[in-house]
Design an enzyme around this catalytic site. Structure first.
Site, PDB file in Angstrom:
ATOM      1  N   THR A   1       0.833  -1.196   0.000  1.00 28.13           N
ATOM      2  CA  THR A   1       0.000   0.000   0.000  1.00 28.13           C
ATOM      3  C   THR A   1       0.873   1.254   0.000  1.00 28.13           C
ATOM      4  OG1 THR A   1      -0.174  -0.036   2.427  1.00 28.13           O
ATOM      5  CG2 THR A   1      -1.884  -1.194   1.174  1.00 28.13           C
TER       6      THR A   1
ATOM      7  N   HIS B   1      -4.737   1.110  13.013  1.00 29.28           N
ATOM      8  CA  HIS B   1      -3.655   0.165  12.748  1.00 29.28           C
ATOM      9  C   HIS B   1      -2.554   0.303  13.790  1.00 29.28           C
ATOM     10  CE1 HIS B   1      -5.591  -0.121   8.767  1.00 29.28           C
ATOM     11  NE2 HIS B   1      -4.988  -1.294   8.684  1.00 29.28           N
TER      12      HIS B   1
ATOM     13  N   LYS C   1       2.832   1.147  11.213  1.00 28.30           N
ATOM     14  CA  LYS C   1       2.338   1.343   9.849  1.00 28.30           C
ATOM     15  C   LYS C   1       2.810   2.699   9.330  1.00 28.30           C
ATOM     16  CE  LYS C   1      -1.863   1.108   7.023  1.00 28.30           C
ATOM     17  NZ  LYS C   1      -1.231   0.201   6.024  1.00 28.30           N
TER      18      LYS C   1
END
Length: 248
Positions: free
Chosen positions: A87, A141, A145
């Site tokens: 991502t 998250h 991250k």
């Protein structure tokens, strides 16, 4: 036997993929790509995609977005399909993905969980019915991250915008002039501890609230989805494939 090139094998997701592949007799890791080698793994290890000795039938990628351009060049040069799970992709990388998919099969998803993709389908349908409701997205998250909002939050937001195209995205709120506008979808990111991944979509109307949510309790759900995607895309024609294609 499908021979897999695992990109990002030293990361948390890479380790989950390795564990599941070790339990599947139809799969084998033949090459691994990571900036750091690991002496405990027996497969051939490489730090980037420039080495001509990298061999495999398909790439499963859980690396870093900065490594994706070189990986795509390798895919195009060697006609190697890829399951792209990384991502934080920039617009430039997204354009490169589109271009590369003309030559090789690419499976791309911001989230490999079956449950989250079902949730997105439900959210899309709910948006058509609750179009006058205020919509907010909250994603949570772990504290390591690196990108925000999450790729999954963007998938959810884009799915809503696909049916309510006048909506605009905002990211958090701050200040004394932040009164909510009717056409906005706000996306909020929370980072903390070891949260694997939680996504909540709030539809707030007059005197009623509908909340849809998904919580991942283990990273294995994403690893399992990536492996299933590799099996699905292997042997397919060139093109860009998404989770919807596999679920059908």
């Amino acid at each position: 036997m499908m021979n897999i090139i695992l990109s990002g094998f030293n990361g948390a997701m890479g380790k989950n993929v390795l564990e599941l592949i070790s339990e599947d007799e139809s799969l084998m890791i033949t090459s691994g790509i990571d900036r750091k080698p690991n002496k405990y793994y027996t497969f051939k290890q490489f730090t980037d995609y420039s080495d001509e000795n990298i061999k495999g039938d398909i790439i499963v990628d859980f690396s870093h977005f900065s490594l994706v351009p070189n990986m795509l060049e390798f895919c195009k040069r060697t006609h190697t399909p890829v399951v792209l799970c990384t991502t934080g992709l920039t617009d430039e990388i997204l354009k490169q993905i589109e271009e590369t998919s003309k030559y090789v099969p690419i499976f791309k998803s911001g989230n490999m969980s079956l449950g989250i993709n079902l949730l997105i389908d439900i959210v899309k349908k709910a948006s058509t019915i609750l179009e006058d409701f205020d919509i907010e997205i909250i994603e949570k998250h772990h504290n390591k991250k690196v990108d925000s909002p999450s790729g999954t939050a963007k998938m959810i937001a884009n799915s809503i915008k696909s049916v309510l195209n006048e909506k605009e995205f905002i990211y958090g709120r701050e200040g004394n002039d932040t009164k909510r506008k009717k056409n906005e979808i706000a996306i909020h990111a929370v980072r903390g501890g070891t949260i694997v991944g939680e996504h909540e979509i709030i539809f707030a109307g007059t005197d009623e609230i509908i909340t849809l949510s998904h919580s991942a309790r283990s990273k294995k759900v994403f690893a399992k989805g990536a492996i299933e995607a590799a099996k699905f895309i292997y042997g397919k024609e060139s093109g860009l494939y998404r989770m919807d294609d596999m679920l059908k």
